[in-house]
Design an enzyme around this catalytic site. Structure first.
Site, PDB file in Angstrom:
ATOM      1  N   ASP A 109      -2.313   7.828  -6.441  1.00  0.00           N
ATOM      2  CA  ASP A 109      -2.873   6.609  -6.430  1.00  0.00           C
ATOM      3  C   ASP A 109      -2.459   6.090  -4.953  1.00  0.00           C
ATOM      4  O   ASP A 109      -3.320   5.543  -4.153  1.00  0.00           O
ATOM      5  CB  ASP A 109      -1.989   5.463  -7.333  1.00  0.00           C
ATOM      6  CG  ASP A 109      -2.592   4.214  -6.969  1.00  0.00           C
ATOM      7  OD1 ASP A 109      -3.677   3.884  -6.934  1.00  0.00           O
ATOM      8  OD2 ASP A 109      -1.766   3.324  -7.209  1.00  0.00           O
ATOM      9  N   TYR A 154       1.848   6.006 -15.149  1.00  0.00           N
ATOM     10  CA  TYR A 154       1.024   5.120 -15.831  1.00  0.00           C
ATOM     11  C   TYR A 154       1.022   5.041 -17.392  1.00  0.00           C
ATOM     12  O   TYR A 154       0.633   3.957 -17.866  1.00  0.00           O
ATOM     13  CB  TYR A 154      -0.475   5.586 -15.385  1.00  0.00           C
ATOM     14  CG  TYR A 154      -0.729   5.084 -13.854  1.00  0.00           C
ATOM     15  CD1 TYR A 154       0.086   5.561 -12.805  1.00  0.00           C
ATOM     16  CD2 TYR A 154      -1.777   4.273 -13.635  1.00  0.00           C
ATOM     17  CE1 TYR A 154      -0.427   5.200 -11.588  1.00  0.00           C
ATOM     18  CE2 TYR A 154      -2.060   3.656 -12.538  1.00  0.00           C
ATOM     19  CZ  TYR A 154      -1.465   4.297 -11.370  1.00  0.00           C
ATOM     20  OH  TYR A 154      -1.554   3.795 -10.195  1.00  0.00           O
ATOM     21  N   ASP A 163       6.657  12.226   0.567  1.00  0.00           N
ATOM     22  CA  ASP A 163       7.135  11.397   1.705  1.00  0.00           C
ATOM     23  C   ASP A 163       6.413  12.186   2.977  1.00  0.00           C
ATOM     24  O   ASP A 163       5.855  11.619   3.816  1.00  0.00           O
ATOM     25  CB  ASP A 163       8.747  11.186   1.750  1.00  0.00           C
ATOM     26  CG  ASP A 163       9.530  12.295   1.440  1.00  0.00           C
ATOM     27  OD1 ASP A 163       9.051  13.278   1.105  1.00  0.00           O
ATOM     28  OD2 ASP A 163      10.795  12.011   1.706  1.00  0.00           O
ATOM     29  N   LYS A 222       7.717  15.529  -5.748  1.00  0.00           N
ATOM     30  CA  LYS A 222       8.983  15.109  -5.145  1.00  0.00           C
ATOM     31  C   LYS A 222      10.086  16.075  -5.772  1.00  0.00           C
ATOM     32  O   LYS A 222      11.075  15.520  -6.429  1.00  0.00           O
ATOM     33  CB  LYS A 222       9.355  13.635  -5.383  1.00  0.00           C
ATOM     34  CG  LYS A 222      10.591  12.991  -4.838  1.00  0.00           C
ATOM     35  CD  LYS A 222      10.311  12.755  -3.294  1.00  0.00           C
ATOM     36  CE  LYS A 222      11.633  12.310  -2.515  1.00  0.00           C
ATOM     37  NZ  LYS A 222      11.693  12.363  -1.298  1.00  0.00           N
ATOM     38  N   ASP A 273      -5.144   5.939  -1.443  1.00  0.00           N
ATOM     39  CA  ASP A 273      -5.433   4.763  -0.240  1.00  0.00           C
ATOM     40  C   ASP A 273      -5.130   5.150   0.926  1.00  0.00           C
ATOM     41  O   ASP A 273      -5.993   4.702   1.805  1.00  0.00           O
ATOM     42  CB  ASP A 273      -4.514   3.544  -0.923  1.00  0.00           C
ATOM     43  CG  ASP A 273      -5.235   2.784  -2.049  1.00  0.00           C
ATOM     44  OD1 ASP A 273      -6.262   3.064  -2.582  1.00  0.00           O
ATOM     45  OD2 ASP A 273      -4.908   1.675  -2.109  1.00  0.00           O
TER      46      ASP A 273
HETATM   47  C1  IPM Z   1      -7.274   3.107  -8.717  1.00  0.00           C
HETATM   48  C2  IPM Z   1      -6.576   1.608  -8.856  1.00  0.00           C
HETATM   49  C3  IPM Z   1      -6.062   1.572 -10.150  1.00  0.00           C
HETATM   50  C4  IPM Z   1      -4.891   2.552 -10.417  1.00  0.00           C
HETATM   51  C5  IPM Z   1      -5.616   0.398 -10.658  1.00  0.00           C
HETATM   52  C6  IPM Z   1      -6.740  -0.533 -10.638  1.00  0.00           C
HETATM   53  C7  IPM Z   1      -5.050   0.256 -12.227  1.00  0.00           C
HETATM   54  O1  IPM Z   1      -5.470   1.440  -7.772  1.00  0.00           O
HETATM   55  O2  IPM Z   1      -8.202   3.554  -9.211  1.00  0.00           O
HETATM   56  O3  IPM Z   1      -6.582   3.791  -7.593  1.00  0.00           O
HETATM   57  O4  IPM Z   1      -3.838   2.354 -10.103  1.00  0.00           O
HETATM   58  O5  IPM Z   1      -5.268   3.861 -10.873  1.00  0.00           O
HETATM   59 MG    MG Z   2      -5.186   2.814  -6.356  1.00  0.00          MG
END
Ligand code: IPM
Ligand code: MG
Length: 361
Positions: A251, A146, A227, A195, A255
């Site tokens: 990240d 990032y 993975d 990884k 999710d």
């Molecule tokens: C998160 C989001 C952010 C990230 C984006 C919006 C830049 O996906 O907070 O997980 O990737 O960190």
């Molecule tokens: Mg995210």
């Protein structure tokens, strides 16, 4: 306590959910004798519309001068919103990345919990979800891909893009320490995800995590390749307590973990620096499709406010009161649309906030 809180309502459903979290904080303040002062700042699209940039210096200064920051969500529809016609460094997300870096919020805590009351929403088979699960992803937030050097160039008529993944041992050590500290307060297990079979940065990660682990003999450490971790999250999520990982892996895995709970509208998060200061926000996005319609689920933001009380202010009793009120509302059968199930009463964002407030009073 006198608490100065900077709020970032942001975009989409952000303003509605932050309003409900403030309502809940106000009733907590009243009941337990605290004084909360809020100052709003603009970030993301809301800031672009007014200032032409997703985050201003002044906004950062206001955030810095507070005791903690409570955020809603930022960003819009990436295909239709004019914000996404701007260069990447002027889009809403750049504001979020900017504030993370400016406030040195290197530790991102993302709990993923299967609420007993919402077990039906879990997309996994009952034989897997039956044991319940309660994990916390400790994601490094200010390094790695990032924030590494990036560029897009053209060489001999061929376009080429470069992103770099860099970590030094100090960046790894400080997030590992946070991971082990929090594991100590939980079920005392850290799964460090990397990884290391391919990446140098992961091999350094693994070595430094092992060094840190020596100071925590009471905490079990295991290493897992990213993975495999993606697979294990759907195969046997109950095995995880603290997942410790770098920015990009975190990240993606966070999710996945939130999806596995089936109720992303319930999940809070905290981003901390090396003091008690933190930025608290729901794990979900700005849901522009339902913005302004009183349909959003404010619970993740309300639970983020609870995390703020717990982690930045050590107000555990107050945080427990919020968490308990949320559980009680669910037990009483109230649901917003995203977590609705048969036999429950469907309520909007405001009403959900009111119902939680009533149960704290
Ligand atoms: C998160 C989001 C952010 C990230 C984006 C919006 C830049 O996906 O907070 O997980 O990737 O960190
Ligand atoms: Mg995210």
């Amino acid at each position: 306590m006198n608490l100065k809180i900077t709020c970032i309502p942001g975009d989409g459903i952000g303003p509605e959910i932050v309003a409900e979290a403030k309502k809940v904080l106000d009733v907590v303040a009243e009941k337990y004798g605290h004084d909360m002062q809020y100052t709003d700042i603009l970030m993301g699209g809301a800031s672009i519309d007014v200032h032409g940039v997703p985050l201003t210096e002044e906004a950062v200064e206001t955030a810095k001068s507070a005791d903690a920051v409570l955020m809603g969500s930022i960003g819009g529809d990436t295909t239709t919103s004019p914000w996404y016609k701007l260069p990447p460094n002027l889009r809403p997300e750049a504001g979020l990345l900017g504030i993370r870096k400016a406030l040195n919020l290197f530790a991102n805590l993302r709990p993923a919990v299967l609420y007993e009351e919402l077990a039906e929403a879990c997309p996994l088979k009952q034989e897997i979800s039956g044991n319940g699960f309660d994990m916390l992803i400790m994601r490094e937030l200010t390094g790695g891909l990032y924030f590494g050097e990036r560029k897009t160039v053209e060489e001999n008529g061929v376009r080429k893009a470069v992103d770099t993944l860099t970590y030094d041992e100090n960046e790894i050590r400080r997030i590992a320490v946070k991971g082990f500290d929090i594991a100590r307060k939980r079920r005392k297990k850290v799964t460090s995800v990397d990884k290391a079979n391919v990446l140098d940065s992961s091999r350094l990660w693994r070595a430094v995590v092992e060094e840190v682990a020596k100071s925590y003999p009471d905490v079990t450490l295991e290493h897992m390749l990213v993975d495999n971790c993606a697979m294990q999250l759907v195969k046997d999520p109950a095995q995880f307590d603290v997942i410790l990982t770098e920015n990009m892996f975190g990240d993606i895995l966070s999710d996945e973990a939130s999806m596995v709970t089936g109720s992303i509208g319930m999940l809070a998060s905290a981003s901390l620096n090396d003091t008690k200061f933190g930025l608290y926000e729901p794990s979900h996005g700005s849901a522009p499709d339902i913005a302004g319609k009183d349909l959003a689920n404010p619970i993740a933001t309300i639970l983020s406010a609870s995390m703020m009380l717990r982690y930045s202010f050590d107000l555990d009793k107050e945080a427990d009161a919020i968490d308990e009120a949320v559980k009680q509302v669910l037990r009483d059968g109230y649901r917003t649309g995203d977590i609705m199930s048969e036999g429950c009463e469907k309520v909007g964002c405001k009403r959900m906030g009111d119902l939680i407030v009533e149960r704290i009073k």
